[in-house]
Design a protein around this motif. Structure first.
Motif, short mmCIF file in Angstrom:
data_model
loop_
_atom_site.label_atom_id
_atom_site.label_comp_id
_atom_site.label_asym_id
_atom_site.label_seq_id
_atom_site.Cartn_x
_atom_site.Cartn_y
_atom_site.Cartn_z
N VAL A 108 -24.79 -6.73 1.98
CA VAL A 108 -24.65 -6.88 0.71
C VAL A 108 -24.36 -8.44 0.33
N GLY A 109 -23.36 -8.99 1.29
CA GLY A 109 -23.19 -10.23 1.23
C GLY A 109 -24.37 -11.40 1.26
N ASN A 110 -25.31 -10.86 2.09
CA ASN A 110 -26.45 -11.72 2.16
C ASN A 110 -27.46 -11.44 1.13
N VAL A 111 -27.44 -10.39 0.71
CA VAL A 111 -28.20 -10.30 -0.64
C VAL A 111 -27.65 -10.88 -1.67
N ILE A 112 -26.24 -10.95 -1.85
CA ILE A 112 -25.83 -11.79 -2.94
C ILE A 112 -26.14 -13.39 -3.04
N ALA A 113 -25.89 -13.72 -1.63
CA ALA A 113 -26.04 -15.12 -1.12
C ALA A 113 -27.63 -15.54 -1.51
N GLY A 114 -28.53 -14.51 -1.15
CA GLY A 114 -29.94 -14.91 -1.35
C GLY A 114 -30.16 -15.00 -2.81
N ILE A 115 -29.63 -14.10 -3.69
CA ILE A 115 -29.68 -14.34 -5.14
C ILE A 115 -29.15 -15.54 -5.58
N VAL A 116 -28.09 -15.99 -5.06
CA VAL A 116 -27.57 -17.34 -5.60
C VAL A 116 -28.73 -18.36 -5.14
N LEU A 117 -28.98 -18.50 -3.77
CA LEU A 117 -29.94 -19.27 -3.34
C LEU A 117 -31.31 -19.55 -4.20
N THR A 118 -31.71 -18.24 -4.58
CA THR A 118 -33.14 -18.20 -5.11
C THR A 118 -32.88 -19.02 -6.56
N TYR A 119 -32.00 -18.63 -7.55
CA TYR A 119 -31.84 -19.33 -8.56
C TYR A 119 -31.31 -20.60 -8.54
N MET A 120 -30.82 -21.21 -7.41
CA MET A 120 -30.41 -22.55 -6.95
C MET A 120 -31.66 -23.59 -6.92
N ARG A 121 -32.64 -22.69 -6.34
CA ARG A 121 -34.09 -23.40 -6.18
C ARG A 121 -33.93 -24.58 -5.40
N PRO A 122 -33.23 -24.39 -4.19
CA PRO A 122 -33.11 -25.59 -3.28
C PRO A 122 -34.25 -25.98 -2.52
N PHE A 123 -35.44 -25.11 -2.28
CA PHE A 123 -36.50 -25.26 -1.54
C PHE A 123 -37.61 -24.37 -2.09
N ARG A 124 -39.11 -24.51 -1.68
CA ARG A 124 -40.01 -23.70 -2.06
C ARG A 124 -40.53 -23.31 -0.56
N VAL A 125 -41.31 -22.15 -0.42
CA VAL A 125 -42.09 -21.84 0.82
C VAL A 125 -43.15 -22.86 0.95
N GLY A 126 -43.06 -23.37 2.33
CA GLY A 126 -43.92 -24.55 2.54
C GLY A 126 -43.02 -25.87 2.74
N ASP A 127 -42.03 -26.00 2.20
CA ASP A 127 -41.12 -27.32 2.19
C ASP A 127 -40.60 -27.65 3.62
N ARG A 128 -40.38 -28.85 3.89
CA ARG A 128 -39.86 -29.36 5.24
C ARG A 128 -38.36 -29.59 4.98
N VAL A 129 -37.41 -28.72 5.36
CA VAL A 129 -36.06 -28.76 5.06
C VAL A 129 -35.12 -28.66 6.39
N GLN A 130 -33.77 -29.06 6.26
CA GLN A 130 -32.90 -29.00 7.25
C GLN A 130 -31.63 -28.16 6.77
N ILE A 131 -31.59 -26.73 7.72
CA ILE A 131 -30.43 -25.82 7.08
C ILE A 131 -29.53 -25.73 8.35
N GLN A 132 -28.26 -25.93 8.28
CA GLN A 132 -27.43 -25.51 9.51
C GLN A 132 -27.98 -26.22 10.61
N GLY A 133 -28.42 -27.56 10.53
CA GLY A 133 -28.80 -28.45 11.44
C GLY A 133 -30.07 -28.17 12.41
N THR A 134 -30.76 -27.14 11.39
CA THR A 134 -32.19 -26.78 12.18
C THR A 134 -33.08 -27.16 11.09
#
Length: 416
Positions: A227-253
């Motif tokens: 449930v925590g992951n789902v809520i965090a995923g919804i928040v990330l979705t509407y923050m729109r920090p990236f799209r599919v195909g983007d080059r990103v760095q998350i948690q050092g990766t």
């Protein structure tokens, strides 16, 4: 024990005028049952032969690319099912034959009626229970059909919004059209289940209530992280920090976004490693999106070299800019620029900055840029190094260049 004497008392012809008729009917029943058994046995043998011949040709069962069963497993399952059906039909054949046989004799006819009561009474109750629940079943069917129609309409609406054919702004941005559609579909399904659940036969029983409590406890204790992951995923979705195909760095990766769900984000690193990052981890840390500015050609790649004070800074600037312009996928406009980020005791930090629109090629661009810097400095005779000096400055020539350079003086050391 009283059944057998009564049955034997009916055998003499002079005491039972219908004996021959009953015997003939009994014989016909037994022969028919035997023939049915032979027919079932022959049908099972032919089905077994057919299944064995198809064992290597039956394709595996796939659902959305996931193989659930191999062809051999499917054949084995069908074979097991055919065996169960065969023995079930044989048992039914034997029971029906015995019931029909015993019904021919008055002494055993009441036992037949008793057995038939055991079988027919539950069927009778099921039939009238079905009739009583028929209005609820029709209501459930109507709700299900209406829900299916609404889900298809919602799916069509948000799919077209994702494709750009329909503009839902400012309520729903195009980037989040599909996730929003998933949330709306989930809400509609939950509402439909709330409407359907009270109308399902048996849901009001004590057993159903107890089972619902047990399932609720299991879900509440076992799905807290989900449930925590789902809520965090919804928040990330509407923050729109990236799209599919983007080059990103998350948690050092660092990697390209392959898939984004409410539970996790899947990255493909430059080394072709697939990394799953839970939504809670992504939300807790920093997210760097290289593609956001690269789409407009404004992503800046930079690297630093340290050069001694004896090399004029104008020369270093020009060499670094020339090396950057020779690098493939570096934009000539805006032009690369150099920043002097630090003045240490013995050398200067020069940072060359170059613009690019290719975030996905960052490792290759950096590698080529470093090669070009080496070639440019080697051709100009400038060493890329961080010199350290230990010297007496009295009388030594200064490293200051240009018109501000002081005049050389001779080395003075007093000797007593």
């Amino acid at each position: 024990m009283h059944v057998l004497p009564a049955l034997l008392a009916e055998i003499p012809f002079w005491k039972n005028p219908d004996y021959l008729k009953r015997a003939a009917i009994t014989l016909l029943i037994l022969v028919t049952a035997f023939l049915l058994w032979r027919l079932l046995r022959r049908g099972r043998a032919r089905l077994d032969d057919l299944l064995q011949s198809k064992r290597r040709t039956v394709p595996p069962l796939h659902i959305r690319g996931l193989q659930l069963l191999t062809g051999s497993q499917i054949v084995s399952a069908v074979t097991l099912l055919s065996v169960a059906v065969f023995y079930g039909l044989v048992l039914l054949d034997v029971i029906v034959a015995l019931l029909l046989t015993f019904s021919q004799f008055p002494a055993t006819e009441r036992y037949v009626n008793l057995v038939l009561g055991w079988v027919l009474t539950p069927l009778h109750d099921l039939y009238y229970g079905f009739l009583a629940s028929l209005p609820n079943l029709i209501t459930i069917l109507v709700i299900a059909l209406l829900t299916r129609f609404i889900l298809k309409a919602v799916s069509f609406l948000f799919t077209k919004a994702d494709e750009g054919a329909i503009n839902l702004s400012p309520w729903v941005h195009r980037d989040v059209a599909l996730p929003t559609g998933q949330i709306v579909r989930a809400v509609i399904i939950v509402i439909a289940l709330f409407l359907i659940a009270p109308r399902i036969p048996g849901t009001g029983s004590e057993a159903a209530k107890g089972l619902s409590v047990v399932i609720g406890l299991m879900v509440s204790f076992g799905s807290s992280s989900t449930v925590g992951n789902v809520i965090a995923g919804i928040v990330l979705t509407y923050m729109r920090p990236f799209r599919v195909g983007d080059r990103v760095q998350i948690q050092g990766t660092t990697g390209d976004v392959m898939e984004r769900t409410f539970l996790y984000t899947k990255l493909l690193t430059p080394k072709n490693e697939e990394v799953l990052i839970p939504s809670t981890k992504a939300l807790d840390g920093n997210i760097t999106n290289y593609s956001a500015q690269a789409r407009s050609g404004n992503l800046i790649l930079y690297t630093t070299v340290t050069i001694g004070y004896d090399t004029p800074w104008q020369t270093v600037h020009q060499l670094l800019i020339d090396a950057a312009l020779k690098t493939e996928m570096v934009a000539p406009n805006p032009q690369p620029f150099v920043l002097q980020t630090a003045l240490d005791d013995f050398y200067i930090h020069y940072q060359v900055n170059a613009f690019t629109a290719h975030a996905e090629a960052m490792p290759r661009i950096y590698s080529e840029l470093h090669r070009n810097i080496q070639d440019a400095f080697n051709a100009a005779g400038v060493e890329i190094m961080s010199p350290h000096y230990t010297q007496l400055r009295d009388g030594n020539q200064s490293t200051v260049q240009g018109p501000l350079k002081p005049k050389a003086t001779r080395f003075r050391v007093a000797m007593d």
